[in-house]
Design a protein around this motif. Sequence first.
Motif, PDB file in Angstrom:
ATOM      1  N   UNK A 170     -52.113  88.605 -58.530  1.00  0.00           N
ATOM      2  CA  UNK A 170     -53.508  88.892 -58.854  1.00  0.00           C
ATOM      3  C   UNK A 170     -53.678  90.357 -59.214  1.00  0.00           C
ATOM      4  N   UNK A 171     -54.440  90.621 -60.276  1.00  0.00           N
ATOM      5  CA  UNK A 171     -54.699  92.001 -60.685  1.00  0.00           C
ATOM      6  C   UNK A 171     -55.579  92.725 -59.683  1.00  0.00           C
ATOM      7  N   UNK A 172     -56.433  92.009 -58.992  1.00  0.00           N
ATOM      8  CA  UNK A 172     -57.430  92.641 -58.132  1.00  0.00           C
ATOM      9  C   UNK A 172     -56.865  93.181 -56.818  1.00  0.00           C
ATOM     10  N   UNK A 173     -55.606  92.924 -56.540  1.00  0.00           N
ATOM     11  CA  UNK A 173     -55.028  93.435 -55.302  1.00  0.00           C
ATOM     12  C   UNK A 173     -54.779  94.923 -55.476  1.00  0.00           C
ATOM     13  N   UNK A 174     -55.639  95.735 -54.877  1.00  0.00           N
ATOM     14  CA  UNK A 174     -55.525  97.180 -55.008  1.00  0.00           C
ATOM     15  C   UNK A 174     -54.633  97.779 -53.933  1.00  0.00           C
ATOM     16  N   UNK A 194     -47.188  89.341 -52.387  1.00  0.00           N
ATOM     17  CA  UNK A 194     -48.535  89.226 -52.950  1.00  0.00           C
ATOM     18  C   UNK A 194     -48.609  88.202 -54.077  1.00  0.00           C
ATOM     19  N   UNK A 195     -47.475  87.720 -54.542  1.00  0.00           N
ATOM     20  CA  UNK A 195     -47.446  86.780 -55.666  1.00  0.00           C
ATOM     21  C   UNK A 195     -48.056  85.444 -55.264  1.00  0.00           C
ATOM     22  N   UNK A 196     -48.853  84.884 -56.174  1.00  0.00           N
ATOM     23  CA  UNK A 196     -49.404  83.548 -55.949  1.00  0.00           C
ATOM     24  C   UNK A 196     -48.440  82.481 -56.445  1.00  0.00           C
ATOM     25  N   UNK A 218     -57.366  84.325 -66.165  1.00  0.00           N
ATOM     26  CA  UNK A 218     -57.750  85.734 -66.148  1.00  0.00           C
ATOM     27  C   UNK A 218     -57.585  86.269 -64.732  1.00  0.00           C
ATOM     28  N   UNK A 219     -57.186  87.512 -64.638  1.00  0.00           N
ATOM     29  CA  UNK A 219     -57.022  88.127 -63.334  1.00  0.00           C
ATOM     30  C   UNK A 219     -55.638  87.975 -62.750  1.00  0.00           C
ATOM     31  N   UNK A 220     -54.769  87.247 -63.448  1.00  0.00           N
ATOM     32  CA  UNK A 220     -53.386  87.092 -62.997  1.00  0.00           C
ATOM     33  C   UNK A 220     -52.452  87.806 -63.970  1.00  0.00           C
ATOM     34  N   UNK A 221     -51.445  88.437 -63.431  1.00  0.00           N
ATOM     35  CA  UNK A 221     -50.491  89.191 -64.241  1.00  0.00           C
ATOM     36  C   UNK A 221     -49.077  88.713 -63.953  1.00  0.00           C
ATOM     37  N   UNK A 222     -48.299  88.404 -64.998  1.00  0.00           N
ATOM     38  CA  UNK A 222     -46.899  88.048 -64.766  1.00  0.00           C
ATOM     39  C   UNK A 222     -46.027  89.308 -64.730  1.00  0.00           C
ATOM     40  N   UNK A 223     -45.173  89.393 -63.749  1.00  0.00           N
ATOM     41  CA  UNK A 223     -44.206  90.484 -63.637  1.00  0.00           C
ATOM     42  C   UNK A 223     -42.811  89.900 -63.674  1.00  0.00           C
ATOM     43  N   UNK A 224     -41.886  90.661 -64.238  1.00  0.00           N
ATOM     44  CA  UNK A 224     -40.505  90.183 -64.383  1.00  0.00           C
ATOM     45  C   UNK A 224     -39.595  91.005 -63.494  1.00  0.00           C
ATOM     46  N   UNK A 225     -38.709  90.326 -62.807  1.00  0.00           N
ATOM     47  CA  UNK A 225     -37.667  90.966 -62.006  1.00  0.00           C
ATOM     48  C   UNK A 225     -36.333  90.370 -62.427  1.00  0.00           C
TER      49      UNK A 225
END
Length: 89
Positions: free
Chosen positions: A14-18, A28-30, A77-84
């Motif tokens: 989630x993008x909103x996790x500050x 934190x990943x959903x 919206x509000x979700x961001x994919x990250x790559x590892x």
Amino acid sequence: MSTVPQRFVILVVPEHVEDRGRASVEDSAVRAAVVEATGETGNSGYPRYAGHGIVADIDPETRTVEAILLDGRELDYGLTPLVRDADQG
């Protein structure tokens, strides 16, 4: 000569996790999944990776997700994919 990685881990966060406090990005990943190269090139022009309901076009040099579908649907919206890297501990 560079080789294209055959697998990555995609984390959808989630993008909103500050402030994650002591939680890692992984915690934190959903959704998280290992995706493997399909041998195809996606519409974005980057290699396509798939696995566990996720299909993504990933730029293997920058580790950027250029296109993604989760269970056949666009990312909310509000979700961001990250790559590892798959071998990252």
